[in-house]
Motif scaffolding. Sequence first.
Motif, PDB file in Angstrom:
ATOM      1  N   MET A  36      50.844 -16.615  -0.975  1.00  0.00           N
ATOM      2  CA  MET A  36      50.156 -16.468  -2.234  1.00  0.00           C
ATOM      3  C   MET A  36      48.745 -17.038  -2.095  1.00  0.00           C
ATOM      4  SD  MET A  36      50.271 -15.377  -5.325  1.00  0.00           S
ATOM      5  CE  MET A  36      51.843 -14.699  -4.880  1.00  0.00           C
ATOM      6  N   HIS A  37      47.804 -16.388  -2.704  1.00  0.00           N
ATOM      7  CA  HIS A  37      46.399 -16.767  -2.600  1.00  0.00           C
ATOM      8  C   HIS A  37      45.807 -16.818  -4.005  1.00  0.00           C
ATOM      9  CE1 HIS A  37      43.291 -17.165   0.522  1.00  0.00           C
ATOM     10  NE2 HIS A  37      42.443 -16.737  -0.395  1.00  0.00           N
ATOM     11  N   HIS A  38      44.791 -17.661  -4.209  1.00  0.00           N
ATOM     12  CA  HIS A  38      44.073 -17.601  -5.483  1.00  0.00           C
ATOM     13  C   HIS A  38      42.573 -17.656  -5.235  1.00  0.00           C
ATOM     14  CE1 HIS A  38      43.706 -22.120  -6.911  1.00  0.00           C
ATOM     15  NE2 HIS A  38      42.869 -21.850  -5.957  1.00  0.00           N
ATOM     16  N   LEU A  39      41.858 -17.083  -6.205  1.00  0.00           N
ATOM     17  CA  LEU A  39      40.407 -16.992  -6.162  1.00  0.00           C
ATOM     18  C   LEU A  39      39.893 -17.380  -7.542  1.00  0.00           C
ATOM     19  CD1 LEU A  39      37.729 -15.854  -4.866  1.00  0.00           C
ATOM     20  CD2 LEU A  39      38.397 -13.660  -5.828  1.00  0.00           C
ATOM     21  N   ILE A  40      38.897 -18.256  -7.575  1.00  0.00           N
ATOM     22  CA  ILE A  40      38.276 -18.658  -8.833  1.00  0.00           C
ATOM     23  C   ILE A  40      36.777 -18.396  -8.684  1.00  0.00           C
ATOM     24  CG2 ILE A  40      37.826 -20.530 -10.469  1.00  0.00           C
ATOM     25  CD1 ILE A  40      40.313 -21.963  -9.287  1.00  0.00           C
ATOM     26  N   TYR A  41      36.193 -17.720  -9.672  1.00  0.00           N
ATOM     27  CA  TYR A  41      34.767 -17.453  -9.604  1.00  0.00           C
ATOM     28  C   TYR A  41      34.139 -17.534 -10.992  1.00  0.00           C
ATOM     29  CZ  TYR A  41      35.221 -12.849 -11.728  1.00  0.00           C
ATOM     30  OH  TYR A  41      35.468 -11.837 -12.623  1.00  0.00           O
ATOM     31  N   MET A  42      32.816 -17.618 -10.998  1.00  0.00           N
ATOM     32  CA  MET A  42      32.018 -17.548 -12.223  1.00  0.00           C
ATOM     33  C   MET A  42      30.945 -16.494 -12.002  1.00  0.00           C
ATOM     34  SD  MET A  42      31.394 -21.540 -13.200  1.00  0.00           S
ATOM     35  CE  MET A  42      30.377 -21.097 -14.592  1.00  0.00           C
ATOM     36  N   SER A  43      30.493 -15.882 -13.108  1.00  0.00           N
ATOM     37  CA  SER A  43      29.384 -14.944 -13.041  1.00  0.00           C
ATOM     38  C   SER A  43      28.733 -14.873 -14.422  1.00  0.00           C
ATOM     39  CB  SER A  43      29.860 -13.555 -12.598  1.00  0.00           C
ATOM     40  OG  SER A  43      30.740 -13.004 -13.560  1.00  0.00           O
ATOM     41  N   THR A  44      27.616 -14.185 -14.485  1.00  0.00           N
ATOM     42  CA  THR A  44      26.872 -14.051 -15.736  1.00  0.00           C
ATOM     43  C   THR A  44      26.781 -12.578 -16.104  1.00  0.00           C
ATOM     44  OG1 THR A  44      25.558 -16.002 -15.182  1.00  0.00           O
ATOM     45  CG2 THR A  44      24.667 -14.548 -16.880  1.00  0.00           C
ATOM     46  N   ALA A  45      27.111 -12.263 -17.346  1.00  0.00           N
ATOM     47  CA  ALA A  45      27.026 -10.886 -17.833  1.00  0.00           C
ATOM     48  C   ALA A  45      25.566 -10.441 -17.861  1.00  0.00           C
ATOM     49  CB  ALA A  45      27.642 -10.777 -19.229  1.00  0.00           C
ATOM     50  N   VAL A  46      25.327  -9.191 -17.503  1.00  0.00           N
ATOM     51  CA  VAL A  46      23.981  -8.636 -17.527  1.00  0.00           C
ATOM     52  C   VAL A  46      23.483  -8.550 -18.963  1.00  0.00           C
ATOM     53  CG1 VAL A  46      22.611  -6.563 -17.013  1.00  0.00           C
ATOM     54  CG2 VAL A  46      24.284  -7.388 -15.372  1.00  0.00           C
ATOM     55  N   GLN A  47      24.392  -8.251 -19.881  1.00  0.00           N
ATOM     56  CA  GLN A  47      24.083  -8.228 -21.302  1.00  0.00           C
ATOM     57  C   GLN A  47      25.322  -8.673 -22.053  1.00  0.00           C
ATOM     58  OE1 GLN A  47      23.045  -4.110 -21.807  1.00  0.00           O
ATOM     59  NE2 GLN A  47      25.109  -3.540 -22.400  1.00  0.00           N
ATOM     60  N   PRO A  48      25.158  -9.223 -23.252  1.00  0.00           N
ATOM     61  CA  PRO A  48      26.338  -9.654 -24.018  1.00  0.00           C
ATOM     62  C   PRO A  48      27.302  -8.484 -24.225  1.00  0.00           C
ATOM     63  CG  PRO A  48      24.310 -10.413 -25.053  1.00  0.00           C
ATOM     64  CD  PRO A  48      23.906  -9.462 -23.959  1.00  0.00           C
ATOM     65  N   LEU A  49      28.592  -8.778 -24.133  1.00  0.00           N
ATOM     66  CA  LEU A  49      29.605  -7.742 -24.316  1.00  0.00           C
ATOM     67  C   LEU A  49      30.161  -7.779 -25.727  1.00  0.00           C
ATOM     68  CD1 LEU A  49      31.577  -8.123 -20.953  1.00  0.00           C
ATOM     69  CD2 LEU A  49      29.810  -6.458 -21.508  1.00  0.00           C
ATOM     70  N   SER A  50      30.298  -6.617 -26.319  1.00  0.00           N
ATOM     71  CA  SER A  50      30.909  -6.511 -27.644  1.00  0.00           C
ATOM     72  C   SER A  50      32.420  -6.669 -27.503  1.00  0.00           C
ATOM     73  CB  SER A  50      30.590  -5.147 -28.265  1.00  0.00           C
ATOM     74  OG  SER A  50      31.265  -4.125 -27.537  1.00  0.00           O
ATOM     75  N   ASP A  51      33.097  -6.835 -28.633  1.00  0.00           N
ATOM     76  CA  ASP A  51      34.559  -6.922 -28.592  1.00  0.00           C
ATOM     77  C   ASP A  51      35.163  -5.652 -27.991  1.00  0.00           C
ATOM     78  OD1 ASP A  51      34.402  -9.411 -29.728  1.00  0.00           O
ATOM     79  OD2 ASP A  51      34.992  -8.760 -31.740  1.00  0.00           O
TER      80      ASP A  51
END
Length: 141
Positions: free
Chosen positions: A1-16
Amino acid sequence: MHHLIYMSTAVQPLSDAELGALLNQARLRNEQDNITGALVYGDGRFMQIVEGDKAALDDLYTRLLSDKRHVGLVKLADKEVAERSFTDWSMAFRPVSDEEFLTMAGYVQPIQLNLQPLNLSAADSLLLHMMRSFIMQPPTE
């Protein structure tokens, strides 16, 4: 079993609606690839933990790198784990306010991270605990 944790920034705000579409797409693909995990979105940023077979996570990460909806992908953890932490969730999700995101225990701006090739087990533990506790707590109104 493997896990990956990441962060990133949206290019533009996302609507619901956009978040809903993204989640539906992720859940379908994750079920096919036997990937589980959790996603947090707030203040225009994503933080995600995914778990599964290493090859499936490598494929997912390759797709994430070319996904035009976000930039600044920072891998926080990528390692073998004894077992899944989000066994029943193809993709758990919780939206958060900007203030909640910035005050999450253990949160730092990606620029503040001192990413070096060293044993991240303590960091993995902190991030995993943060994701678990944050996903399990009820949203604030």
